[in-house]
Design an enzyme around this catalytic site. Structure first.
Site: not given
Ligand SMILES: Cc1ncc(COP(=O)(O)O)c(C=O)c1O
Length: 364
Positions: A100, A169, A193
């Protein structure tokens, strides 16, 4: 019958919240309609939004000089939102701890210089990267992902960045444990989540960082402008009313359960038997080294991809679902967010023990 759901997201929600939503589905508080059907500008929805924000502020002890925004576009949109708002001089530092932060780095590089300050790539993200002792004070911000959902690592400490704002994040450990928001210039999390249905992203940002100034504002879409969103109270356009409503209920549930310190204790106690089992197993092994392990995403594997596949299938027959690892890593993963009960984790551990006995011949 409800299953033992270890999905990485969208993920298990507290059953009592789901029941409350069901009870209010046709007639929310005597309005004669569901929350999905009411105007986002109505006083009734306004009270839902205000209450969600107030509860989150209490839970996370968010300082008064931080704005709380409820946006759409998932956490992914914030990979662009962060640089578009905060890259005032065109240069930011990224700590890469997995999938991520790598994606966020790539997105930021479209808008300016995105420097890798540290990376865990060398260990296959089996441990969090060593943090830099200091960072250039010329950076617009330093970015990290606190909990890496795909690889299953989690940062316990954060870098000292001086006057450079730290951005995190926190999607997959949001509300899993306390966080000192004042250490950060901005944190954000996708709701799906620990907080609610997919489609809502919470952004918590320090006011001074979004003040008008020489930003990438010239190309930042109005929707993504934190300043604009903050001025409009997250109602610049039609928000995800349903997502905010459910998230608000989950915030209250967390509060009633004792808050974030209690959640943290409960979560570590919940995943400990699973990590212990993996460490003692001859068939399964955890991906991540002990000091870097996630509070929420337990990543592991058996001795072969074939056995991993069989394990997913046999687990499903015992009502244990969504334990397949991410496509990037393969293997197995059990996401044990707040709403996953200790009994579910116990059921998983017991199943894995049985699986190991049954498939002893398949050991490496
Ligand atoms: C730590 C993290 N950041 C970003 C994301 C991306 O999230 P989204 O699907 O809401 O864009 C995720 C998705 O699992 C994630 O676990």
């Amino acid at each position: 019958m409800r299953v033992h759901n270890f999905s990485a997201g969208p993920a298990a929600l507290p059953e009592c919240v789901l029941r409350e939503c069901a009870a209010e589905m046709l007639d929310y508080q005597g309005s004669g309609m569901s929350v999905m059907e009411m105007s986002h500008r109505s006083p009734l929805f306004r009270s839902i939004l205000d209450d969600a924000e107030a509860c989150l502020r209490r839970l996370m002890d968010i300082p008064r000089d931080y704005r709380v925004l409820f946006l759409q576009g998932g956490a992914t949109l914030q990979f662009a939102g962060v640089p578009l708002n905060l890259m005032r001089h065109g240069r930011a530092g990224y700590i890469v701890s997995g999938n991520w932060s790598k994606k966020a780095l790539r997105e930021a590089a479209r808008y300016g210089e995105a420097l890798v300050l540290a990376t865990g790539e060398g260990s296959g993200f089996a441990r969090v990267p060593e943090l830099p002792a200091s960072v250039s004070q010329q950076l617009d911000y330093v970015y990290l992902c606190q909990n890496e959902t795909v690889f299953g690592n989690m940062m316990r400490e954060f870098p000292q960045t001086g006057d450079v704002p730290l951005v995190a994040d926190i999607s997959s450990c949001f509300l899993s444990c306390p966080l000192d928001v004042s250490r950060f210039g901005l944190v954000y999390a996708g709701a799906q989540k620990n907080a609610g249905p997919a489609g809502t992203t919470v952004v918590i940002v320090r006011e001074d960082l979004i003040a008008p100034g020489p930003a990438r504002a010239d190309i930042c879409p109005s929707y993504l402008s934190y300043l604009e969103q903050s001025r409009q109270g997250s109602l610049l356009n039609t928000p995800n009313c349903w997502g905010i409503y459910v998230s608000g209920k989950v915030f209250h549930w967390v509060e009633e359960e004792g808050g974030l310190a209690r959640m943290e204790r409960r979560n570590w106690e919940k995943v400990a038997p699973l990590y212990d089992f993996l460490d003692g197993s001859e068939l399964f092994s955890a991906r991540v080294e002990p000091g870097s392990r996630s509070i929420s995403n337990v990543c592991f594997r058996s001795s072969s991809p074939e056995l991993d596949r069989l394990c997913v299938e046999e687990a499903a027959r015992r009502g244990i679902v969504n334990i397949k690892g991410h496509r990037l890593t393969g293997g197995l993963r059990a996401s044990c967010y707040n709403a996953v009960s200790p009994e579910s984790v116990q059921a998983l551990v017991s199943f894995l023990g049985d699986f190991e006995s049954d498939h002893a011949a398949g050991r490496a």
